[in-house]
Design an enzyme around this catalytic site. Structure first.
Site, PDB file in Angstrom:
ATOM      1  CG  ASP A  40      -1.875  -1.196   1.201  1.00 55.82           C
ATOM      2  OD1 ASP A  40      -2.215  -1.676   0.110  1.00 55.82           O
ATOM      3  OD2 ASP A  40      -2.228  -1.664   2.301  1.00 55.82           O
TER       4      ASP A  40
ATOM      5  CE  LYS B 210       2.362  -2.482  -4.336  1.00 52.51           C
ATOM      6  NZ  LYS B 210       2.068  -2.165  -2.946  1.00 52.51           N
TER       7      LYS B 210
ATOM      8  N   GLY C  71      -4.546  -4.389  -3.781  1.00 50.52           N
ATOM      9  CA  GLY C  71      -5.533  -3.341  -4.058  1.00 50.52           C
ATOM     10  C   GLY C  71      -4.755  -2.113  -4.462  1.00 50.52           C
ATOM     11  CG  HIS C  72      -2.024  -2.178  -6.998  1.00 55.08           C
ATOM     12  ND1 HIS C  72      -1.151  -2.778  -7.856  1.00 55.08           N
ATOM     13  CD2 HIS C  72      -1.732  -2.706  -5.777  1.00 55.08           C
ATOM     14  CE1 HIS C  72      -0.369  -3.624  -7.193  1.00 55.08           C
ATOM     15  NE2 HIS C  72      -0.725  -3.599  -5.926  1.00 55.08           N
TER      16      HIS C  72
ATOM     17  CD  GLN D  17       0.768  -8.941  -2.419  1.00 52.59           C
ATOM     18  OE1 GLN D  17       1.445  -9.585  -3.196  1.00 52.59           O
ATOM     19  NE2 GLN D  17      -0.497  -8.682  -2.677  1.00 52.59           N
TER      20      GLN D  17
HETATM   21  P1  GDP Z   1      -0.777   0.282  -3.537  1.00 58.95           P
HETATM   22  O1  GDP Z   1      -1.363  -0.995  -3.050  1.00 58.95           O
HETATM   23  O2  GDP Z   1       0.694   0.380  -3.281  1.00 58.95           O
HETATM   24  O3  GDP Z   1      -1.110   0.580  -4.963  1.00 58.95           O
HETATM   25  O4  GDP Z   1      -1.435   1.443  -2.660  1.00 58.95           O
HETATM   26  P2  GDP Z   1      -3.001   1.581  -2.283  1.00 58.95           P
HETATM   27  O5  GDP Z   1      -3.735   2.031  -3.478  1.00 58.95           O
HETATM   28  O6  GDP Z   1      -3.490   0.378  -1.580  1.00 58.95           O
HETATM   29  O7  GDP Z   1      -2.910   2.698  -1.173  1.00 58.95           O
HETATM   30  C1  GDP Z   1      -2.361   3.948  -1.420  1.00 58.95           C
HETATM   31  C2  GDP Z   1      -3.435   5.025  -1.158  1.00 58.95           C
HETATM   32  O8  GDP Z   1      -2.822   6.285  -1.068  1.00 58.95           O
HETATM   33  C3  GDP Z   1      -4.449   5.127  -2.261  1.00 58.95           C
HETATM   34  O9  GDP Z   1      -5.689   5.489  -1.715  1.00 58.95           O
HETATM   35  C4  GDP Z   1      -3.894   6.260  -3.133  1.00 58.95           C
HETATM   36  O10 GDP Z   1      -4.909   6.957  -3.841  1.00 58.95           O
HETATM   37  C5  GDP Z   1      -3.297   7.157  -2.094  1.00 58.95           C
HETATM   38  N1  GDP Z   1      -2.119   7.927  -2.500  1.00 58.95           N
HETATM   39  C6  GDP Z   1      -1.105   7.579  -3.334  1.00 58.95           C
HETATM   40  N2  GDP Z   1      -0.153   8.534  -3.361  1.00 58.95           N
HETATM   41  C7  GDP Z   1      -0.581   9.514  -2.511  1.00 58.95           C
HETATM   42  C8  GDP Z   1      -0.025  10.750  -2.076  1.00 58.95           C
HETATM   43  O11 GDP Z   1       1.071  11.155  -2.455  1.00 58.95           O
HETATM   44  N3  GDP Z   1      -0.748  11.477  -1.172  1.00 58.95           N
HETATM   45  C9  GDP Z   1      -1.965  11.058  -0.704  1.00 58.95           C
HETATM   46  N4  GDP Z   1      -2.597  11.829   0.171  1.00 58.95           N
HETATM   47  N5  GDP Z   1      -2.511   9.893  -1.100  1.00 58.95           N
HETATM   48  C10 GDP Z   1      -1.831   9.127  -1.971  1.00 58.95           C
HETATM   49  P1  IMO Z   2      -0.926  -4.246  -2.208  1.00 63.22           P
HETATM   50  O1  IMO Z   2      -0.458  -4.806  -3.524  1.00 63.22           O
HETATM   51  C1  IMO Z   2      -1.045  -4.646   2.121  1.00 63.22           C
HETATM   52  C2  IMO Z   2      -1.152  -8.732   3.704  1.00 63.22           C
HETATM   53  C3  IMO Z   2      -2.398  -9.184   4.437  1.00 63.22           C
HETATM   54  C4  IMO Z   2      -1.782 -10.141   5.437  1.00 63.22           C
HETATM   55  C5  IMO Z   2      -0.673 -10.811   4.625  1.00 63.22           C
HETATM   56  C6  IMO Z   2      -1.055 -12.159   4.033  1.00 63.22           C
HETATM   57  O2  IMO Z   2      -2.199  -3.497  -2.284  1.00 63.22           O
HETATM   58  O3  IMO Z   2       0.177  -3.475  -1.556  1.00 63.22           O
HETATM   59  P2  IMO Z   2      -2.597 -12.863   1.997  1.00 63.22           P
HETATM   60  O4  IMO Z   2      -4.059 -12.624   1.742  1.00 63.22           O
HETATM   61  O5  IMO Z   2      -1.688 -12.300   0.947  1.00 63.22           O
HETATM   62  O6  IMO Z   2      -2.287 -14.285   2.312  1.00 63.22           O
HETATM   63  O7  IMO Z   2      -2.293 -12.062   3.355  1.00 63.22           O
HETATM   64  O8  IMO Z   2      -0.350  -9.905   3.585  1.00 63.22           O
HETATM   65  N1  IMO Z   2      -1.384  -8.216   2.337  1.00 63.22           N
HETATM   66  C7  IMO Z   2      -1.298  -6.909   2.011  1.00 63.22           C
HETATM   67  N2  IMO Z   2      -1.111  -5.829   2.782  1.00 63.22           N
HETATM   68  N3  IMO Z   2      -1.160  -4.514   0.786  1.00 63.22           N
HETATM   69  C8  IMO Z   2      -1.318  -5.595   0.003  1.00 63.22           C
HETATM   70  O9  IMO Z   2      -1.265  -5.560  -1.334  1.00 63.22           O
HETATM   71  C9  IMO Z   2      -1.446  -6.874   0.620  1.00 63.22           C
HETATM   72  N4  IMO Z   2      -1.640  -8.134   0.153  1.00 63.22           N
HETATM   73  C10 IMO Z   2      -1.577  -8.945   1.216  1.00 63.22           C
HETATM   74  O10 IMO Z   2      -3.029  -8.098   5.075  1.00 63.22           O
HETATM   75  O11 IMO Z   2      -1.170  -9.423   6.476  1.00 63.22           O
HETATM   76 MG    MG Z   3      -2.909  -1.637  -1.801  1.00 63.52          MG
END
Ligand code: GDP
Ligand code: IMO
Ligand code: MG
Length: 429
Positions: free
Chosen positions: A13, A16, A40-41, A223
């Protein structure tokens, strides 16, 4: 542009999805190489917000082709749903989404086994998985009892699936969980096989041919390093290699064809699920990070645990992945903090650690050694270059760079495409 691997350098998270979306303008191909719909991207384009789980983030750029590689585990029901969702938003997937025939399937018994294990686990044994069946599907792959995307198209698929459902039902029933309906499930998957058939190809060949034509490829990690099955906080990890090496095995690209590695890292740290997290905060500063950063899981909606930037983790990530530069995200989320802390090392039973210890027990007992930096308490969301940032924010970035030995080449100050800037002198070297 150079073939690039982009990985998460913390516990996932890191942002990415957003960074991939920004840099896909430079690449013709985006490839997922590990994980599954546990990811979840999030990508925000104008007022529109997309959360992608299995589809590479490049799907949102119409001129980009996307591959779900052999290292990914694919729930065909979830894949079909996600294709339908993006198509309903006007995005075409035919002839630009390719799914590896070698990728293993997550079948309906896998999430049930995952949930049943988590449900029965005693406090310390709980991993806090996303319950998407990721672990059990990779376990079947390693045990050589898995079925793959290509098997969906084999004449004996129905019989193979029925056999495996029956075997897994014995396991589920022994655990007091409800079994999977055999005939219904086989019929549903046979139907899905026909719908997904046009997407299933030999992506290894496709990708290498594209590379030979000089087309540029971006490998999208899911991840993060600390969730990697080898390098993360085992057993509180996911079941795949989320580090850069995973791109070669998970997509079938030779290592020497990779020209750069980008590490995505937040200006602070978050984690979802169980397991050690040395810089975790349980106070007002942590609540502020969660609120200002909207730190709730993109897949499960769970509140994310929040803490300070951990330079020990970042250094470790830089070492394992050979990171060329950071994409440093969510700097704006620190805007309201009066004091910002950075963990520079850990202490455990009188010993100092400069690198991440292998044992989750030791890591859980580590106390961070902090440096305190003054906050800037200024809105940074409009910054378009380093010079636009307040002095303390520039000092903070500079300190992170020194502590990790890696420069910040991309800085993000908001969730949208346009809230990002490139530090030319770092990226164009
Ligand atoms: P990922 O799994 O690495 O793709 O990240 P996620 O999408 O799960 O979580 C990142 C969250 O931060 C998302 O809701 C993005 O919209 C948000 N985000 C990304 N870059 C920034 C930033 O520079 N500032 C803020 N405030 N939010 C951001
Ligand atoms: P992105 O790509 C954050 C965590 C779960 C749990 C562990 C194992 O959005 O960064 P799993 O279901 O993979 O067997 O769970 O990994 N986890 C993540 N945490 N971002 C993710 O993906 C994750 N995918 C799995 O919360 O701790
Ligand atoms: Mg994510």
């Amino acid at each position: 542009m150079a073939n690039t691997i982009l990985i998460g350098a913390q516990w996932g998270d890191e942002g990415k999805g957003k960074i991939i979306d920004v840099i896909t303008t430079e690449h013709q191909w985006v490839v997922r190489f590990q994980g599954g719909n546990n990811a979840g991207h999030t990508v925000e384009i104008g007022e529109q917000r997309y959360v992608l789980h299995l589809l590479p983030s490049g799907i949102l750029r119409p001129d980009c082709s996307c591959i779900i590689g052999n290292g990914v585990v694919i729930d065909p029901i979830a894949l079909k749903k996600e294709i339908d969702e993006v198509e309903a938003q006007g995005i075409t997937t035919r002839d630009r989404l390719f799914v590896s025939d070698r990728a293993h399937l997550i079948l309906p018994y896998h999430p049930l086994i995952d949930a049943s294990r988590e449900g029965r686990a005693q406090h310390q044994e709980k991993i806090g998985t996303t319950k998407r069946g990721i672990g059990p599907a990779y376990a079947d792959k390693a045990s050589r009892t898995g079925l793959r995307m290509g098997d969906l198209l084999e004449p004996d698929f129905a019989a193979s699936l029925a056999k495996r459902i029956r075997e897994n039902n014995v396991l589920l029933e022994a655990q007091g969980a409800a079994p999977v309906a055999v005939d219904e499930t086989v019929a549903r998957l046979e139907e899905l096989a026909q719908v997904l058939r046009p997407y299933i190809v030999d992506t290894v060949r496709l990708l290498n041919e594209a590379d030979q034509r000089g087309e540029s490829i971006l490998f999208e990690g899911a991840q993060g390093v600390m969730l990697d099955i080898d390098y993360g906080t085992y057993p509180y990890v996911t079941s795949s290699n989320a580090t850069a090496g995973g791109a070669c095995t998970g997509a079938g690209i030779p290592p020497h064809r990779i020209e750069r590695v980008i590490g995505v890292i937040k200006g602070y740290t978050t984690r979802v699920g169980e397991g050690p997290f040395p810089t975790e905060l349980h106070d007002v500063a942590g609540d502020m990070l969660r609120k200002d950063g909207n730190e709730f899981g993109a897949t499960t909606g769970r509140p994310r645990r929040c803490g300070w930037f951990d330079a020990v983790v970042a250094r470790y990530a830089a070492m394992i992945n050979g990171i060329d530069f950071w994409a440093l995200t969510k700097m704006d989320v620190l805007d309201r903090q009066p004091v910002i802390r950075i963990a520079v090392a850990y202490e455990f039973e009188g010993r100092r650690f400069e690198s991440v210890p292998a044992s989750a027990r030791v890591l859980a007992g580590c106390t961070p050694v902090y440096e305190d930096w003054p906050g800037w308490e200024t809105d940074t969301t409009g910054a378009t270059c380093l010079a636009d940032l307040p002095g303390p924010a520039r000092d903070y970035i500079s300190r992170l760079e020194t502590l990790t030995g890696v420069r910040a080449g991309i800085v993000s100050v908001g969730p949208r495409r346009d809230s990002t800037f490139v530090v030319d002198e770092v990226v164009r070297r």
